[in-house]
Design a protein around this motif. Sequence first.
Motif, PDB file in Angstrom:
ATOM      1  N   ILE A   1     -49.791   5.239  66.633  1.00 37.25           N
ATOM      2  CA  ILE A   1     -48.763   5.351  65.490  1.00 37.25           C
ATOM      3  C   ILE A   1     -48.145   6.684  66.099  1.00 37.25           C
TER       4      ILE A   1
ATOM      5  N   GLN B   1     -44.219   7.094  66.674  1.00 37.25           N
ATOM      6  CA  GLN B   1     -43.257   8.087  66.188  1.00 37.25           C
ATOM      7  C   GLN B   1     -42.708   9.157  67.250  1.00 37.25           C
TER       8      GLN B   1
ATOM      9  N   ILE C   1     -45.816   1.825  59.500  1.00 38.61           N
ATOM     10  CA  ILE C   1     -46.973   2.374  60.945  1.00 38.61           C
ATOM     11  C   ILE C   1     -47.106   3.853  60.412  1.00 38.61           C
ATOM     12  N   SER C   2     -46.944   4.566  59.393  1.00 44.34           N
ATOM     13  CA  SER C   2     -47.362   5.493  59.373  1.00 44.34           C
ATOM     14  C   SER C   2     -48.520   5.504  58.323  1.00 44.34           C
TER      15      SER C   2
ATOM     16  N   GLY D   1     -46.984  -2.447  62.624  1.00 47.66           N
ATOM     17  CA  GLY D   1     -47.698  -2.325  61.790  1.00 47.66           C
ATOM     18  C   GLY D   1     -48.104  -3.621  61.238  1.00 47.66           C
TER      19      GLY D   1
END
Length: 477
Positions: free
Chosen positions: A256, A260, A364-365, A394
Amino acid sequence: MNTISEQPATASPAALNTSPLPPAFLAALQQRFGPGQCSTALAQREQHGRDESAYVGVPPPDAVVYAESTADVADAVRLCAQHRVPLIPFGAGSSLEGQLLAVQGGISLDLMRMNRVLALHPEDLSATVQPGVTRMQLNAALREQGLFFPIDPGADASLGGMAATRASGTNAVRYGTLRDNVLALEVVNAHGEVLRTGSRARKSSAGYDLTRLFVGSEGTLGVITELTLRLYPLPQAVVAAICGFPSIEAAVRSTIATIQYGVPIARCELLDAATVRAVNAHAKLGLREQPLLLMEFHGSPAAVREQTEQVQEICHEHGGADFEWADTPEQRSRLWAARHQAYFAALQTRPGCRAITTDACVPISRLADCLLASVADAEASGLPYFLVGHVGDGNFHFGYLIDPHSAAERAVAEGLNQRLVSRALALDGTCSGEHGVGLHKIDFLRQEAGPVALDAMRSLKQALDPHGIFNPGKIFL
């Protein structure tokens, strides 16, 4: 042997509605194609009546036709339309959700003899191929051009089949999916007419985007007979790294953070410890049997060095070990071959089993939330399973290993699958990141899309395939 009635509700007995081929149709089919291209032999029918899904007991198609040209496809479709006979496009047979099963009988149209690379346009970074060309075949043809086609679902699948299921795979985090890499298609419609969508131009705002309508349609709207694909220059430097972690959570948190922070990583694959053990036994590797990230970095030597340093620092912050490197082509090939064989390696850990698989995808979060809850659920069930994931975008895969003759084990696996998908949807995810819907995810698509969107899909199906001959019983009922 199990019957279809022992399958999950998404492939209910009502989906089976077969009847013998009309004698007039079979006679016309055999006259048009002859014994070299048309077969009713049981062995060939059975070969075309199974895939890598967990379904057993589904009858094979009534006949197999081997298409060698677009004209062959068009004639086969016209005959099926005239006699209202189902037609199921068939590629390499590697689908996982029952896409090619003949649940309403009919013919299997094998496209693997249509396997020519028709044109290479290195100056425009594009190629035009027939649907039976495989990804490895295309990349072999591109090697001397200094180009490659990056979509890599693992199996050496046909490009027509990959487009039909909107495939992606290990490189999708950087290069996207088939949706992003198909420029144009040639398709035979339900009337046996040939239509073309798109062009070799990189963009267009002319009319409806029919290309993307057919990409992902799983053979339910038409038969893809030609594809024009985006290509990419081979990167100057390619380095693969292996990083071990004390837990799945640590590996996921590292992933992650990497995404990010905007690191343009090419591949980022998660294997849990059980899968690593299976891969080691299958491929005779010596990987550390703990949760691993398998990563690959593409770019200039300086860019690759910067990327690896950034990701190594991120992994250290989450308890990851120092990277182990696979920087020669031979080492990388061996590593990725082992990753691609994880499915079959896992099956070997329980001889005679079948895998009920899923491939949910979430923002993805929300990856850690969804994946870790699904791990805890699987552990509590006591059912053997394996976990791999294209976690950089993800997307992750669980495979629940069941005795195909055990209704109890199948029910446990389907319960796990249902809860996993519901969890993903609650987190704004999807029931399928790349496998498609086929038979197994029909109920899941209903849950995800809702009745209004499903009605829109049915309207498109009715408009483009008014007699329902193309791959009936798939995606929705």
